[in-house]
Design a protein around this motif. Sequence first.
Motif, PDB file in Angstrom:
ATOM      1  N   ILE A 265       0.823  -1.217   0.000  1.00 31.13           N
ATOM      2  CA  ILE A 265       0.000   0.000   0.000  1.00 31.13           C
ATOM      3  C   ILE A 265       0.855   1.264   0.000  1.00 31.13           C
ATOM      4  CG2 ILE A 265      -2.047  -1.029   1.071  1.00 31.13           C
ATOM      5  CD1 ILE A 265      -0.987   0.148   3.760  1.00 31.13           C
ATOM      6  N   ALA A 266       2.153   1.126   0.226  1.00 38.23           N
ATOM      7  CA  ALA A 266       3.036   2.298   0.161  1.00 38.23           C
ATOM      8  C   ALA A 266       4.468   1.835  -0.031  1.00 38.23           C
ATOM      9  CB  ALA A 266       2.934   3.115   1.446  1.00 38.23           C
ATOM     10  N   THR A 267       5.271   2.712  -0.631  1.00 38.86           N
ATOM     11  CA  THR A 267       6.699   2.452  -0.785  1.00 38.86           C
ATOM     12  C   THR A 267       7.439   3.695  -0.304  1.00 38.86           C
ATOM     13  OG1 THR A 267       6.280   1.002  -2.673  1.00 38.86           O
ATOM     14  CG2 THR A 267       8.519   1.809  -2.414  1.00 38.86           C
ATOM     15  N   VAL A 268       8.291   3.509   0.693  1.00 41.04           N
ATOM     16  CA  VAL A 268       8.902   4.634   1.389  1.00 41.04           C
ATOM     17  C   VAL A 268      10.390   4.697   1.069  1.00 41.04           C
ATOM     18  CG1 VAL A 268       9.341   5.604   3.679  1.00 41.04           C
ATOM     19  CG2 VAL A 268       7.268   4.251   3.279  1.00 41.04           C
ATOM     20  N   PRO A 269      10.903   5.856   0.628  1.00 40.29           N
ATOM     21  CA  PRO A 269      12.350   5.950   0.394  1.00 40.29           C
ATOM     22  C   PRO A 269      13.126   5.925   1.710  1.00 40.29           C
ATOM     23  CG  PRO A 269      11.277   8.070  -0.035  1.00 40.29           C
ATOM     24  CD  PRO A 269      10.190   7.092   0.293  1.00 40.29           C
ATOM     25  N   VAL A 270      14.214   5.145   1.742  1.00 41.93           N
ATOM     26  CA  VAL A 270      15.080   5.116   2.933  1.00 41.93           C
ATOM     27  C   VAL A 270      16.521   5.345   2.496  1.00 41.93           C
ATOM     28  CG1 VAL A 270      13.521   3.751   4.385  1.00 41.93           C
ATOM     29  CG2 VAL A 270      15.130   2.569   2.875  1.00 41.93           C
ATOM     30  N   GLY A 271      17.514   4.746   3.173  1.00 43.35           N
ATOM     31  CA  GLY A 271      18.902   4.963   2.808  1.00 43.35           C
ATOM     32  C   GLY A 271      19.399   3.952   1.787  1.00 43.35           C
ATOM     33  N   GLY A 272      20.730   3.884   1.624  1.00 43.15           N
ATOM     34  CA  GLY A 272      21.344   3.002   0.643  1.00 43.15           C
ATOM     35  C   GLY A 272      21.450   1.570   1.131  1.00 43.15           C
ATOM     36  N   TYR A 273      21.005   0.638   0.327  1.00 41.79           N
ATOM     37  CA  TYR A 273      21.048  -0.789   0.658  1.00 41.79           C
ATOM     38  C   TYR A 273      20.450  -1.083   2.029  1.00 41.79           C
ATOM     39  CZ  TYR A 273      23.537  -2.390  -3.410  1.00 41.79           C
ATOM     40  OH  TYR A 273      23.855  -2.716  -4.694  1.00 41.79           O
ATOM     41  N   PRO A 274      19.155  -0.775   2.195  1.00 39.56           N
ATOM     42  CA  PRO A 274      18.527  -1.098   3.475  1.00 39.56           C
ATOM     43  C   PRO A 274      18.472  -2.606   3.672  1.00 39.56           C
ATOM     44  CG  PRO A 274      16.855  -0.512   1.868  1.00 39.56           C
ATOM     45  CD  PRO A 274      18.188  -0.264   1.219  1.00 39.56           C
ATOM     46  N   GLU A 275      18.754  -3.060   4.865  1.00 34.94           N
ATOM     47  CA  GLU A 275      18.752  -4.504   5.111  1.00 34.94           C
ATOM     48  C   GLU A 275      17.936  -4.832   6.366  1.00 34.94           C
ATOM     49  OE1 GLU A 275      21.733  -8.300   5.453  1.00 34.94           O
ATOM     50  OE2 GLU A 275      22.292  -6.557   4.300  1.00 34.94           O
ATOM     51  N   GLY A 276      18.567  -4.747   7.544  1.00 34.13           N
ATOM     52  CA  GLY A 276      17.839  -5.093   8.763  1.00 34.13           C
ATOM     53  C   GLY A 276      16.685  -4.135   9.005  1.00 34.13           C
ATOM     54  N   ILE A 277      15.579  -4.691   9.511  1.00 37.19           N
ATOM     55  CA  ILE A 277      14.411  -3.856   9.796  1.00 37.19           C
ATOM     56  C   ILE A 277      13.693  -4.417  11.014  1.00 37.19           C
ATOM     57  CG2 ILE A 277      12.979  -5.125   8.122  1.00 37.19           C
ATOM     58  CD1 ILE A 277      11.616  -2.326   7.545  1.00 37.19           C
ATOM     59  N   ALA A 278      13.173  -3.514  11.840  1.00 34.06           N
ATOM     60  CA  ALA A 278      12.444  -3.942  13.031  1.00 34.06           C
ATOM     61  C   ALA A 278      11.336  -2.925  13.301  1.00 34.06           C
ATOM     62  CB  ALA A 278      13.387  -4.026  14.234  1.00 34.06           C
ATOM     63  N   VAL A 279      10.288  -3.406  13.939  1.00 36.06           N
ATOM     64  CA  VAL A 279       9.189  -2.519  14.331  1.00 36.06           C
ATOM     65  C   VAL A 279       9.105  -2.547  15.843  1.00 36.06           C
ATOM     66  CG1 VAL A 279       6.726  -2.037  14.149  1.00 36.06           C
ATOM     67  CG2 VAL A 279       7.909  -3.094  12.237  1.00 36.06           C
ATOM     68  N   HIS A 280       8.955  -1.368  16.434  1.00 42.08           N
ATOM     69  CA  HIS A 280       8.721  -1.322  17.874  1.00 42.08           C
ATOM     70  C   HIS A 280       7.755  -0.184  18.142  1.00 42.08           C
ATOM     71  CE1 HIS A 280       9.678  -2.297  22.036  1.00 42.08           C
ATOM     72  NE2 HIS A 280       9.439  -1.029  22.248  1.00 42.08           N
ATOM     73  N   GLY A 281       6.627  -0.512  18.754  1.00 37.92           N
ATOM     74  CA  GLY A 281       5.612   0.510  18.983  1.00 37.92           C
ATOM     75  C   GLY A 281       5.170   1.098  17.667  1.00 37.92           C
ATOM     76  N   ASP A 282       5.167   2.431  17.558  1.00 36.35           N
ATOM     77  CA  ASP A 282       4.717   3.067  16.318  1.00 36.35           C
ATOM     78  C   ASP A 282       5.899   3.511  15.447  1.00 36.35           C
ATOM     79  OD1 ASP A 282       5.661   5.074  17.886  1.00 36.35           O
ATOM     80  OD2 ASP A 282       3.797   6.240  17.949  1.00 36.35           O
ATOM     81  N   ARG A 283       7.033   2.847  15.655  1.00 35.41           N
ATOM     82  CA  ARG A 283       8.207   3.222  14.857  1.00 35.41           C
ATOM     83  C   ARG A 283       8.809   2.036  14.123  1.00 35.41           C
ATOM     84  NH1 ARG A 283      10.893   7.783  18.788  1.00 35.41           N
ATOM     85  NH2 ARG A 283       9.194   9.255  18.458  1.00 35.41           N
ATOM     86  N   VAL A 284       9.403   2.356  12.984  1.00 34.50           N
ATOM     87  CA  VAL A 284      10.103   1.344  12.194  1.00 34.50           C
ATOM     88  C   VAL A 284      11.577   1.733  12.160  1.00 34.50           C
ATOM     89  CG1 VAL A 284      10.259   0.200   9.943  1.00 34.50           C
ATOM     90  CG2 VAL A 284       8.049   1.005  10.773  1.00 34.50           C
ATOM     91  N   TYR A 285      12.430   0.758  12.367  1.00 38.22           N
ATOM     92  CA  TYR A 285      13.876   1.005  12.386  1.00 38.22           C
ATOM     93  C   TYR A 285      14.514   0.278  11.218  1.00 38.22           C
ATOM     94  CZ  TYR A 285      12.679   2.583  17.040  1.00 38.22           C
ATOM     95  OH  TYR A 285      12.101   3.253  18.085  1.00 38.22           O
ATOM     96  N   VAL A 286      15.279   1.017  10.408  1.00 39.98           N
ATOM     97  CA  VAL A 286      15.861   0.453   9.188  1.00 39.98           C
ATOM     98  C   VAL A 286      17.380   0.631   9.213  1.00 39.98           C
ATOM     99  CG1 VAL A 286      15.928   0.588   6.663  1.00 39.98           C
ATOM    100  CG2 VAL A 286      13.779   1.009   7.877  1.00 39.98           C
ATOM    101  N   VAL A 287      18.105  -0.454   9.013  1.00 40.89           N
ATOM    102  CA  VAL A 287      19.569  -0.408   8.962  1.00 40.89           C
ATOM    103  C   VAL A 287      19.997  -0.292   7.508  1.00 40.89           C
ATOM    104  CG1 VAL A 287      21.703  -1.634   9.493  1.00 40.89           C
ATOM    105  CG2 VAL A 287      19.732  -1.838  11.040  1.00 40.89           C
ATOM    106  N   ASN A 288      20.740   0.775   7.183  1.00 38.77           N
ATOM    107  CA  ASN A 288      21.208   0.998   5.816  1.00 38.77           C
ATOM    108  C   ASN A 288      22.680   0.619   5.691  1.00 38.77           C
ATOM    109  OD1 ASN A 288      18.732   2.225   4.711  1.00 38.77           O
ATOM    110  ND2 ASN A 288      19.159   3.781   6.264  1.00 38.77           N
TER     111      ASN A 288
END
Lengths: 324, 172
Positions: A265-288
Amino acid sequence: MYPDHRLHRSPYPLPAAVALILAFSGAAGAAPFAYVTNQGSHDVTVVDLADHRVVATVPVGTAPAGVAVSSAAGKAFVTNPESKNMSVIGLATNKVLDTVPAGDGPVGIATAPDGSRVYVADWFNNRLLVFDARTHARLAAVPVGTAPAGVAVHPSGREVYVANRDDNTIEVVDAGRNAGVAKVPAGNHPFAVTVSPDGSRLYAVNVWSHDVTVIDTRARRPIATVPVGNTPYGAAVTATGDRVFVTNQHADTVSVIDAGENRVIATVPVGGYPEGIAVHGDRVYVVNWMDDNLLVLDAASGKVLATVGTGKNSRGFGQFIGSP
Amino acid sequence: MKRLLTFAVLMLASSVALAHGPTRQKVTETVTIKASPDAVWNKVKDFAGLQNWHPAVASSMVTDGSKIGSVRTLKLKDGGEIVETLESYDESAKKFSYRAKDGGALPVSNYSSTLTVKAGEGGTALVEWRGAFYRAYPNNDPPPDKNDEAAVKAITGVYQGGLANLKKIMEQ
């Protein structure tokens, strides 16, 4: 966050079960920390998610990739594929407590929800290694498919899922018997796997077919294939199970999947070569990986709230968030 | 006999398990050019035109110009060959990405690369060329010519050589 029946079904004494629920309820309790593996600097960056500050950099083995933080065990387990071992970090001290041999190329790693077991995919030997999370003793080596990568554990702790990357299947391992009991077909080159918090769905991320296989864990069969971005690598599910976030390594984006409709339903731009991802509460954490940072996103809007610098070639492959 | 068989099985298994066992490497090289970003982008944007600015490339043959999915076959001046597929192309952001087929002239595998032209300070152009790749040897204990260092050295050489020549051409 978790259904009440888990309390009653829990085989553990009530205080432990309460501690487990508290540990997982996150936002309500102590602020959690992110443990990001840095494959190029051979260390783990510990980020306080309350203020997005780096509170420790912990040297581990060579080229750390996988990570599984267990609040229940009070430890973060890290795979070091090049030194062929697993580093165990104490969450209370942010120091390495132990370093344990772990096959010939440990990659994916996950812990049992009660913090009793650690599961490590042994890439070159096509096995799932089972460790006691308290003593770090190796308990079993379960034969699985070819090039096992990502690992996930059902919330009940009864089943473990392993992505057999080069077989295009997901291995279902019975955690009681430490034996493979089923192979579920996935897409092309499944690398990461993640389970919904209620345990009903397994998401397998297919690197070469650029999609996610949605698997019914009870029926042990795929029920949907969701096309995402170019070269997807990691996935995380919200606490309610309504959204799945997938990192697309070659598109520098995160796909947001509606888990009810099994579509993006959506595609969000992040950093270069995003890999690890986790959700906690109302936040998403992305490792680039390319940019050496951790992005903090608002889960609802996809807006970047903070950027935290990590070590070199950061991956954070696995469940990298937990509380001491 | 049994040991030989075990060895054969191991070798077979190893040859199937490509990449990802070793550690992914990256290289980012940048250069500031005293020219407008538009002018520099016009020089580099043709997926079929690497030979126009990279000193190591003799020619390139492409299947579909600068359209996504287009495949270019680069012939190098020293005789090697590299086959690359265009994966993304963003004219407004002045950047494109491509992925190489394994087994080419470079000692890498699973190699992908992005070239970006940005605005630098004082009207200059900042060109960034970044790549992600694994070494050519997919298993543990690689020979020296196929290890991580060899892979990083080769890609660094390609980027530095290309960007230095691009700067020279654009500032002439």
